[in-house]
Design an enzyme around this catalytic site. Structure first.
Site, PDB file in Angstrom:
ATOM      1  N   ASP A 173       0.833  -1.194   0.000  1.00 55.84           N
ATOM      2  CA  ASP A 173       0.000   0.000   0.000  1.00 55.84           C
ATOM      3  C   ASP A 173       0.867   1.243   0.000  1.00 55.84           C
ATOM      4  O   ASP A 173       2.076   1.177   0.243  1.00 55.84           O
ATOM      5  CB  ASP A 173      -0.955  -0.025   1.201  1.00 55.84           C
ATOM      6  CG  ASP A 173      -0.221  -0.148   2.518  1.00 55.84           C
ATOM      7  OD1 ASP A 173       0.511   0.796   2.874  1.00 55.84           O
ATOM      8  OD2 ASP A 173      -0.355  -1.187   3.202  1.00 55.84           O
TER       9      ASP A 173
ATOM     10  N   GLU B 132      21.937 -21.918 -18.928  1.00 59.80           N
ATOM     11  CA  GLU B 132      21.058 -21.046 -18.124  1.00 59.80           C
ATOM     12  C   GLU B 132      21.870 -19.929 -17.463  1.00 59.80           C
ATOM     13  O   GLU B 132      21.412 -18.789 -17.365  1.00 59.80           O
ATOM     14  CB  GLU B 132      20.345 -21.874 -17.054  1.00 59.80           C
ATOM     15  CG  GLU B 132      19.241 -22.778 -17.608  1.00 59.80           C
ATOM     16  CD  GLU B 132      18.663 -23.709 -16.543  1.00 59.80           C
ATOM     17  OE1 GLU B 132      17.451 -23.975 -16.586  1.00 59.80           O
ATOM     18  OE2 GLU B 132      19.428 -24.187 -15.664  1.00 59.80           O
TER      19      GLU B 132
END
Ligand code: GLA
Length: 728
Positions: free
Chosen positions: A532, A612
């Site tokens: 928030d 990777e």
């Protein structure tokens, strides 16, 4: 001048919007307009029917069309004939509850007001003006000051209220919302953001039904379940067209947002602290301050609204050194080790990550006290020497020697029953005398309303943070709060606890972030359970979700993007099969998704294949280049991942010269067409070169014809395309 006053008509003007209200002949403050900018007094739109069973205030005598129940109001009250949702409620010593607020005076101030003890939008004096309108009850000495911050260049208006008791006896505040917004006309829909742990902020767009709809939290946090933000849009409003407005509450505790569609098809939106979790005893001479709501409106769809919110939150809510600069790319050991780590394991992870270009190691939960599982140790913020024999100083030095910064995890507001802190201070725990407390993750919560608790936390955390070269803190909070009670408060004030808890949290965050201005603080609450604008005032980034699955994250980050800037969303590449869903996606798919935020890794990179690892190194290089564009450019949602078979989004630099398109195509079909996606926000007259193959397109073509998506083979196909404007 952004605030114009004509008699008692108040016009708040931003670049594109007008917010207008008027204190009428009786002093009632009516809401006239929030919408596209006009130069008109919008009162002509108001029509007052004679509605049976809606009351009339005493001084209008026999004027049966004058009713608070039917007119748009700036701050609704209860007890005097407005039967819709009230914004404020007061109970007097005689037990009655009523408030009849009338205009008393107003004041215009340079700059943006601040709110004691609470986060609020801040601005330089040249960027903002404040209007404070004082209303007074007709029968008591209660005053309400409505504060409006106007930030014209941002198309933002903020609101908050101050309730003052100028009388002689105590009164009880029953509710004190931050926002009341009445919209007399139009067919509106509302979008709220719901979810659960691991699946936060799912947008849900609903028609307004007659009666009340609500999005709220009673959990002590703003919660995974509902976000303190609401979007109201006119029927048919899309990303790029139509009128919509957003309201974001800067508050991290129990909140309530309600939308009421009334008998006359009028809409009322109220937002603020949750009245079910709130009472406040107000003594004579004292004032109560509500949290702030940030309001913004767009007449060109939700995309513009999001841009407005991203800008205000990034530039005028987030603070500190990191708000606009590049954030370190971090590796967090949580999903790599959980509680099972020691110095050697951490250094191993750090070495592997340093080789590939990662900037920072973050040591997650488990480094302190007796903490080998989540059943014990919270509160004992001293180093566990069995795991870290050379202490923090030794570990941090070794990490720094690898060329990496160091960050650390805390969960300050919590306490385990099996901890030295609990054995010494059981009274610091939130629990109701005579009852067994509710455990959650087997832990209890500290009473943050107590100064001694906050002082302990400040001292112990400052000591740790000062003991080594620590440049990042992850501030976690892993349960909802129940059993509200504080030993220090009298019975009449126990219902103040949920709000006092949040005030205590903010006090501690303010003290620590001021004492350590060079530390990057990241908020967290079991992922995004306290995502928030209140937390963003202290922490410029928040861990978006504990769900790190690339596919799921496209949806979570899509929902989060309606109000919160991309730079605020902590997001990491984790291992596959994913720990939350078991899904397998490629390292590139995971990186593309994680880059749409404050980028990092959450796995042991040593365990990857060489191929990777090469990809990780490449992606880190790309993020170093793209990071500023991702964090400070304009963000466009090019698809809806809840509806479409793909999630594609786009960043455009403020000068429209750099464009990055990222995303995932979810499911592949045989013989699939390479369909085009229409770009947005480009300069139609500019030419752009696609980095990947050198092809040149005009901005016009890219926006109207689109750009072809990659050829698909396999599921969760990553999309990553970069365009740069070339000189014509
Ligand atoms: C929460 C956080 C995780 C991790 C754990 C540690 O769930 O969201 O990232 O820090 O706590 O206990």
């Amino acid at each position: 001048m952004s605030i114009r006053v004509d008699g008692t008509t108040f016009s708040l003007e931003t670049k594109n919007t007008l917010y207008q209200m008027k204190a009428d002949a009786y002093g009632v403050l009516k809401h006239l307009w929030y919408g596209a900018k006009t130069s008109q007094d919008m009162e002509y739109l108001l029509d007052y029917p004679d509605v049976s069973f809606s009351g009339n205030i005493y001084d209008v005598e026999d004027n049966r069309t004058y009713s608070l129940d039917t007119m748009p109001l700036e701050y609704s009250t209860e007890g005097i004939g407005d039967f819709r949702i009230s914004s404020v409620g007061i109970r007097y010593e005689n037990g009655a509850s009523a408030l009849d607020l009338r205009y008393e005076n107003h004041e215009i101030l340079p700059g943006k007001y601040s709110i004691p003890g609470l986060p609020a939008v801040y601005a330089e004096d040249y960027e903002a003006q404040t209007l404070a309108i004082t209303l007074k009850d007709t029968a008591s000495d209660i005053r309400v000051i409505l504060k409006y911050g106007v930030l014209p260049d941002f198309d933002v208006i903020t609101r908050s209220a101050v309730i003052t008791n100028n009388g002689h006896g105590n009164v009880m505040i029953l509710r004190a919302h931050s926002l009341c917004l009445d919209i007399p006309y139009g067919k509106w829909e509302w979008v709220h953001f719901h979810g659960r742990w691991g699946k936060e902020r799912t947008p849900e767009r609903l028609p307004l039904l007659h009666g009340i709809q609500e999005s709220s939290s009673k959990r002590g946090t703003s919660s995974h379940h509902h976000n303190p933000s609401v979007l109201l849009c006119q029927e048919g409003c899309t990303e790029t067209s139509g009128t919509c407005l957003g309201a974001v509450l800067m508050y991290s505790g129990c909140f309530q947002a309600q939308v009421e569609y009334d008998q006359l098809n009028q809409t009322r939106l109220v937002m603020g602290m949750n009245p079910h979790m709130f009472r406040w005893e107000l003594e004579p001479g004292k004032s109560f301050y509500t949290p702030e709501v940030i309001l913004s409106l767009s007449t060109s769809g939700m995309e513009t609204l999001s841009h407005q919110f991203h800008r205000i939150i990034r530039e005028h809510v987030c603070r500190g050194k990191y708000k606009l600069i590049e954030r370190p790319i971090l590796i967090n050991n949580w999903e790599a080790t959980y509680f099972d780590f020691n110095e050697e394991k951490l250094l191993d992870i750090a070495r592997g990550a340093a080789e590939l270009g990662v900037d920072m190691l973050v040591m997650d939960d488990g480094w302190f006290g007796k903490r080998d599982s989540d059943n014990s140790g919270l509160g004992d913020w001293y180093v566990n020497k069995n795991k870290l024999p050379d202490g923090l100083e030794g570990l941090v030095k070794k990490v720094n020697d690898l060329g990496m910064e160091f960050g650390i995890w805390f969960e300050p507001e919590m306490i385990s029953e099996d901890s030295d802190l609990y054995r010494t201070h059981p009274e610091w725990t939130i629990r109701i005398p005579g009852r067994q407390p509710t455990r959650s993750r087997f832990q209890l919560v500290l009473d943050m309303s107590r100064q001694d608790v906050r002082d302990y936390l400040f001292d112990v955390m400052s000591q740790i943070l000062g003991s080594a070269n620590i440049t990042y803190v992850k501030w976690d909070f892993n349960r909802s709060v129940s059993d509200w009670y504080s030993e220090l408060l009298p019975a009449s004030r126990q219902k103040e606890m949920p709000h006092r808890f949040v005030l205590g949290l903010y006090d501690l965050m303010e003290r620590l972030t001021s004492a350590f201005p060079d530390i990057l603080f990241e908020g967290c609450c079991g992922g995004g359970g306290r995502f928030d604008a209140g937390i963003l005032y202290y922490c410029p980034q928040i861990w978006c979700s504990d769900d790190t699955d690339a596919f799921e994250r496209t949806q979570i980050q899509y929902g989060t993007s309606f109000f919160y800037p991309i730079s605020s969303m902590g997001s990491h590449v984790s291992a596959v099969p994913n720990h939350q869903t078991g899904r397998i996606t490629s390292i590139k798919a995971r990186a593309v998704t994680a880059m749409s935020g404050s980028f990092g890794y959450e796995l042991d990179l040593n365990k990857l294949t060489q191929e990777e690892k090469n990809e990780v190194k490449f992606q880190i290089g790309l993020f170093k280049e793209y990071g500023p564009l991702i964090h400070n450019g304009k963000y466009y949602r090019l698809s809806n991942p809840f509806r479409d078979n793909y999630a594609v989004w786009q960043y455009v630099s403020q000068d429209q010269k750099k464009v990055l398109i990222q995303g995932l195509i979810f499911r592949t079909e045989p013989n699939m067409l390479r369909y085009p996606i229409h770009l947005r926000g480009l300069d139609p007259d500019k030419k752009y070169r696609l980095r990947e193959d050198g092809v040149i397109y005009s901005g016009n073509a890219l926006m109207n014809g689109g750009i072809l998506m990659p050829k698909c083979f396999g599921d969760y196909v990553p999309v990553e395309l970069y365009l740069e404007a070339i000189d014509a």
